[in-house]
Design a protein around this motif. Structure first.
Motif, mmCIF file in Angstrom:
data_model
loop_
_atom_site.group_PDB
_atom_site.id
_atom_site.type_symbol
_atom_site.label_atom_id
_atom_site.label_comp_id
_atom_site.label_asym_id
_atom_site.label_seq_id
_atom_site.Cartn_x
_atom_site.Cartn_y
_atom_site.Cartn_z
ATOM 1 N N SER A 7 17.647 55.165 -9.566
ATOM 2 C CA SER A 7 16.473 55.758 -8.912
ATOM 3 C C SER A 7 16.182 55.058 -7.584
ATOM 4 C CB SER A 7 15.256 55.647 -9.829
ATOM 5 O OG SER A 7 14.864 54.290 -9.947
ATOM 6 N N HIS A 8 15.238 55.616 -6.835
ATOM 7 C CA HIS A 8 14.849 55.044 -5.538
ATOM 8 C C HIS A 8 14.273 53.641 -5.735
ATOM 9 C CE1 HIS A 8 12.427 54.430 -1.897
ATOM 10 N NE2 HIS A 8 13.405 55.127 -1.317
ATOM 11 N N HIS A 9 13.422 53.501 -6.728
ATOM 12 C CA HIS A 9 12.820 52.188 -7.009
ATOM 13 C C HIS A 9 13.898 51.157 -7.387
ATOM 14 C CE1 HIS A 9 10.093 49.138 -8.479
ATOM 15 N NE2 HIS A 9 10.721 49.160 -9.652
ATOM 16 N N GLU A 10 14.855 51.563 -8.205
ATOM 17 C CA GLU A 10 15.931 50.652 -8.599
ATOM 18 C C GLU A 10 16.820 50.277 -7.407
ATOM 19 O OE1 GLU A 10 16.336 52.224 -13.210
ATOM 20 O OE2 GLU A 10 17.460 53.229 -11.606
ATOM 21 N N MET A 11 17.010 51.217 -6.472
ATOM 22 C CA MET A 11 17.776 50.909 -5.263
ATOM 23 C C MET A 11 17.030 49.905 -4.396
ATOM 24 S SD MET A 11 20.783 52.126 -5.172
ATOM 25 C CE MET A 11 21.078 51.478 -3.555
ATOM 26 N N GLU A 12 15.702 50.015 -4.350
ATOM 27 C CA GLU A 12 14.915 49.034 -3.592
ATOM 28 C C GLU A 12 15.059 47.644 -4.204
ATOM 29 O OE1 GLU A 12 10.957 50.627 -3.575
ATOM 30 O OE2 GLU A 12 11.335 51.813 -1.756
ATOM 31 N N GLU A 13 15.076 47.590 -5.538
ATOM 32 C CA GLU A 13 15.267 46.304 -6.215
ATOM 33 C C GLU A 13 16.657 45.740 -5.923
ATOM 34 O OE1 GLU A 13 13.084 44.437 -8.038
ATOM 35 O OE2 GLU A 13 11.609 45.910 -7.338
ATOM 36 N N MET A 14 17.658 46.597 -5.912
ATOM 37 C CA MET A 14 19.025 46.153 -5.637
ATOM 38 C C MET A 14 19.169 45.648 -4.211
ATOM 39 S SD MET A 14 21.996 48.424 -7.313
ATOM 40 C CE MET A 14 21.202 49.657 -8.290
ATOM 41 N N ASP A 15 18.471 46.282 -3.277
ATOM 42 C CA ASP A 15 18.556 45.854 -1.879
ATOM 43 C C ASP A 15 17.991 44.450 -1.685
ATOM 44 O OD1 ASP A 15 19.883 48.071 -0.991
ATOM 45 O OD2 ASP A 15 18.100 49.086 -0.215
#
Length: 193
Positions: A7-15
Motif C-alpha cells: 500500500s501507499h502507507h507501507e511504501m512510505e515506511e519502506m522509503d
C-alpha cells in the motif's frame, strides 16, 4: 497491480528504511513472507533488490509498488508448476508491464514510460530470468518417478518353451562340442559329392 501487494502507507515506511536489514524486516511483514530458509532469504533478496532498483531509477512509490507486484506475480507463475515455463513467465511479465505502461481503461494504466519499461525488462532479465532455474529448484516441489515394470503376458517356462537360461546353456554345450571335435574332411566331402 496498483497497490495490490504494497500500500501507499507501507511504501512510505519502506522509503524511510535505509539499511538492508531494516528493509528486509519491513518487506517480510508487508508481504507476509513466513517461509522456511532458504526460501525466505531468496525471496527477500529478490524483493530488496527490486526496491533498490526502484530507488536507483528514482521511481515513485506507485511505480515501486507496481514493480514489486509484477515481480511477485512472475515468481508465482514460475513456481506453480515443476515444468519448464520460462517463455510463459517472460510473456506474462511483458503483458503486465504493457498493462502498466499504456493508458487503456479499465485494463491498462500509464505508470511507466517506455524508457522505464525498457529498464525494467532489462532488470527482470538480469535478476530473475537469468536465475530462473535457481528459483524453480528452490520453490517447486521435486517430482520423483518410481517406475516398476511387471510383465503380465509372460508364460511360465515349460519343456516346449524353455527359459532363457536353458537356451544359453544349450548354446554353450553346442559351441563347446563343435570346438572340441576335429573337423572330418572326408565326411564333409562325401556329403558334398
Amino acid at each position: 497491480m496498483l497497490w495490490m501487494d504494497v500500500s501507499h502507507h507501507e511504501m512510505e515506511e519502506m522509503d524511510k528504511m535505509q539499511s538492508i536489514p531494516d528493509l528486509e524486516r519491513c518487506l517480510c511483514s508487508v508481504l507476509g513472507l513466513h517461509l522456511p530458509e532458504p526460501k525466505r532469504g531468496v525471496l527477500l533478496e529478490l524483493y530488496v533488490q527490486t526496491v533498490l532498483f526502484g530507488r536507483e531509477c528514482s521511481f515513485k512509490k506507485v511505480q515501486t509498488s507496481a514493480l514489486l507486484s509484477i515481480i511477485k506475480s512472475i515468481h508465482e507463475a514460475n513456481v506453480e508448476t515443476p515444468l519448464n515455463n520460462i517463455e510463459q513467465c517472460v510473456e506474462y511479465g511483458m503483458d503486465l508491464l504493457l498493462c502498466h505502461s499504456v493508458r487503456r481503461p479499465p485494463f491498462g494504466i500509464n505508470i511507466f514510460s517506455f524508457e522505464e519499461v525498457g529498464c525494467i525488462l532489462k532488470y527482470i532479465h538480469n535478476s530473475y530470468v537469468r536465475h530462473y532455474k535457481l528459483y524453480k529448484y528452490i520453490f517447486t516441489k521435486q517430482v520423483k518417478l518410481d517406475l516398476s515394470l511387471t510383465y503380465s503376458d509372460q508364460d511360465e517356462p515349460t519343456e516346449s518353451n524353455p527359459s532363457a537360461t536353458e537356451v544359453d546353456n544349450l548354446m554353450e554345450k553346442e559351441t563347446k562340442a563343435t570346438e572340441s571335435s576335429p573337423p572330418n574332411e572326408e565326411a564333409e566331402g562325401a556329403e558334398l559329392g
